[in-house]
Write a protein that holds these residues in place. Structure first.
Motif, PDB file in Angstrom:
ATOM      1  N   ARG A 807       0.826  -1.154   0.009  1.00  0.00           N
ATOM      2  CA  ARG A 807       0.164  -0.188   0.038  1.00  0.00           C
ATOM      3  C   ARG A 807       0.769   1.248   0.006  1.00  0.00           C
ATOM      4  NH1 ARG A 807      -2.555   0.366   4.882  1.00  0.00           N
ATOM      5  NH2 ARG A 807      -3.835   1.964   3.868  1.00  0.00           N
TER       6      ARG A 807
ATOM      7  N   ASP B  35      -7.464  -5.361  -4.918  1.00  0.00           N
ATOM      8  CA  ASP B  35      -7.203  -3.940  -4.770  1.00  0.00           C
ATOM      9  C   ASP B  35      -7.304  -3.491  -3.320  1.00  0.00           C
ATOM     10  OD1 ASP B  35      -9.808  -3.668  -3.831  1.00  0.00           O
ATOM     11  OD2 ASP B  35     -10.721  -2.853  -5.927  1.00  0.00           O
ATOM     12  N   ASP B  36      -6.791  -2.086  -2.897  1.00  0.00           N
ATOM     13  CA  ASP B  36      -6.621  -1.835  -1.318  1.00  0.00           C
ATOM     14  C   ASP B  36      -7.956  -2.229  -0.752  1.00  0.00           C
ATOM     15  OD1 ASP B  36      -4.057  -1.215  -1.731  1.00  0.00           O
ATOM     16  OD2 ASP B  36      -4.268   0.822  -1.557  1.00  0.00           O
ATOM     17  N   ARG B  37      -9.316  -2.077  -1.456  1.00  0.00           N
ATOM     18  CA  ARG B  37     -10.437  -2.014  -0.801  1.00  0.00           C
ATOM     19  C   ARG B  37     -10.754  -3.569  -0.288  1.00  0.00           C
ATOM     20  NH1 ARG B  37     -14.607   0.641   2.334  1.00  0.00           N
ATOM     21  NH2 ARG B  37     -15.810  -1.179   2.526  1.00  0.00           N
ATOM     22  N   ALA B  38     -10.430  -4.277  -1.446  1.00  0.00           N
ATOM     23  CA  ALA B  38     -10.808  -5.993  -1.182  1.00  0.00           C
ATOM     24  C   ALA B  38      -9.917  -6.399  -0.106  1.00  0.00           C
ATOM     25  CB  ALA B  38     -10.532  -6.484  -2.492  1.00  0.00           C
ATOM     26  N   SER B  40      -8.417  -4.712   2.404  1.00  0.00           N
ATOM     27  CA  SER B  40      -9.010  -4.481   3.567  1.00  0.00           C
ATOM     28  C   SER B  40      -9.938  -4.865   4.061  1.00  0.00           C
ATOM     29  CB  SER B  40      -8.874  -2.921   3.718  1.00  0.00           C
ATOM     30  OG  SER B  40     -10.002  -2.430   2.926  1.00  0.00           O
ATOM     31  N   GLU B  41     -10.824  -5.463   3.338  1.00  0.00           N
ATOM     32  CA  GLU B  41     -11.889  -5.987   3.724  1.00  0.00           C
ATOM     33  C   GLU B  41     -11.720  -7.458   4.326  1.00  0.00           C
ATOM     34  OE1 GLU B  41     -15.610  -5.910   2.348  1.00  0.00           O
ATOM     35  OE2 GLU B  41     -15.788  -3.934   1.436  1.00  0.00           O
ATOM     36  N   TYR B  45     -12.707  -6.237   8.101  1.00  0.00           N
ATOM     37  CA  TYR B  45     -14.128  -6.092   8.163  1.00  0.00           C
ATOM     38  C   TYR B  45     -14.365  -7.488   8.382  1.00  0.00           C
ATOM     39  CZ  TYR B  45     -14.296  -1.737   5.821  1.00  0.00           C
ATOM     40  OH  TYR B  45     -13.792  -0.199   5.516  1.00  0.00           O
TER      41      TYR B  45
END
Lengths: 910, 92
Positions: A807, B35-38, B40-41, B45
């Protein structure tokens, strides 16, 4: 003047007079009395004072509902804020009255406390009639039963009834039934687990037998739980409701029957239910003159009302108490009443007792402890258990079934829900809703005015219900008053959450025997008695030698000498505490490639590699070296404090993520003893005892290991270094640890080999910029932040943490990075934990921008004091001057690189 | 005090176990493609239901086995026998 009646009192033994001491004044009582009954009998009406208002307070209740009578026990082991209605007297018992706050004894508690586990098919909480009946029913069908009763005697509200004695006699001889008195269940913890405290010797005072634990903590695991906790009497409120002389009506009646104590000569009684009226009749029969009897209800059954004629009075329906007056000491002298109708007829009565009873609160605290919900029942005029949770049954008073409680106070007319007299604003600060917190109706109105309507918020705003009694006396009452203020039905307002413990538990009883040396396992290495003369440092559960002082040397001099020996000659240390895990199987390389940031699968047999471990979030978890022992066998070392966590982590991954990998783990930390030999002369020392080993740098290079014999002992020697110096770690089976230590010491004697401890080890590693995971890192630090990008593989397709480290945010230049610090003056100590701020910041004008903090600091560096720190953008700030601030004292420091000694790494081969 | 049914040792006190959070959150096959979102999930999450929940437990002080238990987060009731299937989300 004594308030003791000439006869009666089922609990007291008039043949055994005792003397207790209240605030230094002797008070006569009888065995069986409680502090509360003794104080009432002695007509010492005042038992405490308001914590903020200093208003005098008297005894109101007779059990756990008592909100005022918390006293300091000063005899024996002593106890702060003991509930006077629960403390049994003994000859010589000394107490002091307090103003809402007790104090801890100066010395350690000499008492012994025990812990016992008990298992039962049925656990019954409460030995009143409902509990005894439940226990007997279970016992009759052959169940193992445990019955726990808070009071010293069985019976509860039915104390003295013949059925109680009959059931107790039936249960007592049954070997499957265990009955405990003086045992308070303080928590119901779900899945039918109860925690109880048994008071075994408190009531015996100095006569307590030695060798018997004062109190015992019971962990009770039951198949079914029967909550027969009864109900607690509820007061009603009015202006100046906290005066000594205001009591609960049934409690006052019970003081007559249990202790032969008559709380007042002339009384007003104010009730909302028939049990209160029966209590009034009992008081009258015992000799109290009923000056006036008021009931909030419109009518009372004539059969009951008629009985008051015999005492020259009648029940005044639809009336309320609105205020009281007191004498110079604050004791009750007069009660003001007003009719509830439009006329509002007022009266005043000169009395010394006002007995009130607003109904009962089912004791639902234990039911609620793990999520049981309550609902308001208008029929019961109380909160009752609603949906029952697993295997728990509430019976009797706890369920709002008062047929047992009202054994001789049979209700004829339904109770009224009534909490509070009409109170004008200018009186609201004298209407106490939690006397122990000195919280009033005024506070509640202020909470309402501030927009708070949830009972949980109001509790926190006003502190009502947060004192030692946890609202058992006034909590529901306060809910009722709040509902009235809000103009909402009480069932919508609901109660606050009840949490364990039900009554205060001392830390001593929770700790039990696990105090001092027994509070946590103490781990020592196999060669501990060779080093145990040194001052020890606790590292996790391990005892490690901290430094080895010579003669009267202090720590600083000793550490300097030990460091010098390693830098210039040779030192030895016990390194056995490092975690050691053997990994065996075809896929160890695959696993290690996943858990370490660098590449391991290519490591050749005979070699050792340093590895850095990250969590999935990319933050450093641990570090250590791993040796390849053979094709399928590896040995990993971990930091001392993290050994178990790393083992758990590997086990979790192997079981839950990659069960297809062929890897077996064995913890061998305690199977190996390790002596580290470090310093430029270490080669000579090792060569002198490892006769079969070619110790030359060419044959036995850095980060290699060899199997050999040391002083006749089979050994593995690893050439790893935590000091930057030439070093060897000699591993032998742990039972040879002491022999190895002796052999190294003897072989090194001619080179002046110096044992060194953890402090010198820390200085030596810090000079090399080697971080200690968990000291220089804190779970927010990446390998890059430590300046260890070299340990992060770019070739591997994956390792745990890799995706997080990709990141963008992980590479911004202003992340906190590991740096070195030296004091600008060359001599000042830099405090560990100090905050780094701009040089000459004005500390009197906060907030002061913080740039980082000191993680490790040492005085005994080769070049004087130095430190390691995490600093915002630190890798680019070398040479900058900052202030390290501890306790507002700044020390000017200069930023350096993290490696202050031998940055080229030229010393590792000697 | 929860009583946790260990598949190997039987019902034991919660204090013998370590809690492992939501079950069925597998380490991604190929983290590089997320991707970063996936990512971080995956990392942060988790479900937080008021009701039935499949969660992992580790018998630290016993057999040292991981397993999955389905527990009701309000009543703490535990449904059925424990399982060793870490991908399980909800019993149907």
């Amino acid at each position: 003047m004594s308030r003791r009646l000439p006869h009666g009192g089922s609990r007291i033994d008039r043949s055994r007079p005792v003397t207790l001491v209240v605030d230094g004044v002797p008070v006569e009582a009888y065995a069986g009395d409680t502090v509360a009954s003794a104080i009432l009998a002695g007509d010492h009406g005042i038992v405490s004072a308001g914590i903020y208002t200093a208003r005098p307070r008297g005894i109101m209740g007779i059990g756990q509902e008592e909100a005022n009578a918390f006293v300091q026990v000063t005899s024996g082991a002593g106890e702060p804020l003991a509930l006077a209605t629960a403390v049994e007297v003994y000859d010589g018992l000394a107490i002091e009255r307090v103003a809402g706050r007790g104090w801890l004894a100066d010395g350690p508690d000499p008492s012994r406390y025990d812990l016992t586990y008990a298992h039962a098919e049925v656990a019954v909480v409460g030995g009143g009639l409902a509990g005894l009946r439940a226990a007997a029913a279970a016992a009759r069908r052959g169940a193992r039963v445990i019955l726990l009763e808070d009071q010293p005697v069985l019976g509860g509200a039915a104390e003295g009834l013949s059925e109680v004695a009959a059931l107790a006699a039936e249960l007592a001889p049954n070997p499957l039934v265990r009955m405990l008195t003086r045992t308070t269940v303080t928590g119901s913890h779900g899945h039918r687990r109860l925690v109880a405290v048994q008071r075994r010797t408190d009531h015996l005072g100095p006569a307590a037998p030695t060798g018997v634990a004062r109190r015992r903590l019971w962990q009770v695991q039951a198949g079914e739980v029967v909550l027969a906790t009864g109900a607690q009497e509820r007061p009603m409120v009015f202006a100046d409701n906290d005066r000594p002389g205001v009591m609960l009506a049934c409690a006052a009646a019970d003081y007559v029957s249990r202790f032969g104590v008559l709380a007042g000569d002339r009384a007003v009684v104010w009730t909302a239910h028939d049990a209160g009226l029966y209590a009034a009749l009992e008081l009258a029969a015992a000799g109290t003159r009923l000056v006036s009897v008021l009931d909030v209800r419109d009518r009372v059954a004539s059969e009951l009302a008629r009985r008051f004629a015999a005492y020259g009075t009648r029940v005044k329906c639809g009336a309320q108490v609105v205020g009281t007056d007191g004498d110079a000491d604050g004791r009750l002298t007069r009660v003001h009443t007003r009719s509830l109708d439009a006329g509002g007829e007022v009266h005043s009565y000169d009395v010394d007792l006002l007995a009130v009873s607003g109904g009962f609160n089912p004791a639902v605290q234990l039911f609620s402890h793990h999520g049981g919900r309550t609902r308001w029942s208008p029929e019961v005029a109380g909160f009752v258990p609603d949906c029952a949770t697993d295997g728990e049954l509430s019976v009797g008073g706890a369920a709002g079934d008062y047929t047992v409680i009202e054994r001789w106070r049979t209700p004829l007319t339904a109770p009224e829900t009534h909490f509070c007299a009409d109170v004008a604003d200018d009186e609201a600060d004298r209407v106490f809703l939690d006397p122990q917190r000195d919280a009033t109706l005024q506070d509640l109105r202020a909470a309402h005015a501030a927009g708070l309507s949830s009972v949980e918020h109001v509790k926190r705003f006003t502190t009502i219900g947060t004192a030692a009694d946890q609202g058992k006396g006034f909590g529901v009452l306060a809910v009722g008053v709040l509902a009235r203020e809000l103009g909402r039905p009480i069932e919508e307002v609901g109660t606050t959450t009840y949490r364990p413990p039900l009554t205060p538990i001392s830390f001593g009883v929770l700790a039990g025997r696990t105090r001092g040396d027994l509070s946590d396992p103490i781990r020592v290495t196999a060669l501990h008695d060779r080093v145990s003369h040194a001052p020890m440092e606790d590292v996790g559960q391990w005892k490690r030698p901290w430094y080895f002082p010579r003669d009267d040397e202090g720590i600083e001099d000793a550490v300097r000498r030990e460091c010098r020996a390693v830098r210039t000659g040779v030192g030895m240390m016990d390194a056995s505490t490092l975690g050691k895990i053997v990994l065996q199987g075809e896929d160890v390389g695959v696993l290690l490639d996943l858990v370490y940031t660098n590449l391991f699968s290519t490591l050749a047999v005979g070699k050792v590699r340093y590895g850095l471990m990250c969590g999935p979030d990319g933050m450093v978890l641990d570090d250590g070296t791993t040796a390849r022992l053979s094709e399928p066998e590896w040995m990993m070392s971990t930091t001392t404090g993290n050994a178990a966590a790393v083992y758990d982590w590997l086990e979790e991954l192997l079981q839950t993520e990659w069960p297809e990998l062929d890897v077996r783990l064995t913890s061998v930390t305690e199977q190996w003893s390790v002596v580290a030999v470090a310093g430029p002369r270490s080669r000579e020392v090792v060569a002198a005892i490892a006769l079969d080993l070619d110790c030359s740098a060419e044959e036995f290079g850095f980060m290699q290991w060899r199997e050999t014999t040391v002083a006749g002992i089979p050994a593995r020697i690893m050439r790893v270094s935590f000091s930057g110096e030439l070093a060897y770690e000699i591993n032998v089976a742990s039972w040879y640890g002491a022999a190895l230590w002796d052999a190294v010491a003897a072989a090194g004697a001619s080179w002046g080999i110096t044992p060194y401890g953890t402090e010198a080890m820390h200085v030596l590693r810090a000079e090399k910029g080697f971080p200690i995971i968990g000291q220089d890192t804190d779970g927010t630090v990446t390998p890059y932040d430590l300046g260890m990008a070299w340990a992060v593989s770019k070739k591997k397709t994956d390792f745990i943490g890799r995706r997080s480290l990709q990141r963008e945010q992980m590479h911004v230049p202003d992340r906190r990075q590991l740096v070195g610090l030296v004091p600008v003056d060359g001599s000042s100590a830099i405090m560990e934990g100090a905050q780094l701020v701009a040089h000459e910041s004005d500390l009197r004008d906060p907030p002061v921008a913080m740039h980082g903090h000191v993680t490790s600091s040492y005085l005994a560096g080769a070049g004087g004091p130095f430190a390691l720190a995490l600093l915002d953008g630190g890798s680019e700030r070398e040479g900058e001057v900052l202030d390290a601030v501890d306790d507002l004292v700044p020390v000017a420091v200069r930023v350096t690189g993290p490696v202050s000694y031998d940055p080229q790494g030229q010393r590792r081969d000697g | 005090m929860l009583r946790i049914p260990c598949p190997h040792c039987g019902e034991r006190d919660e204090t013998e176990f370590e809690y492992g959070g939501q079950a069925g959150v597998a380490y991604p096959e190929d983290s590089a493609v997320l991707d970063d979102r996936a990512w971080s999930e995956y990392l942060f999450y988790r479900d937080n239901p008021r009701g039935w929940f499949c969660e992992r437990w580790f018998h630290t002080a016993g057999c040292r086995q991981w397993f999955v238990v389905e527990r009701h987060t309000v009543t703490d009731e535990i449904a059925g026998p424990p399982r060793a299937d870490f991908t399980a989300k909800r019993r149907t």
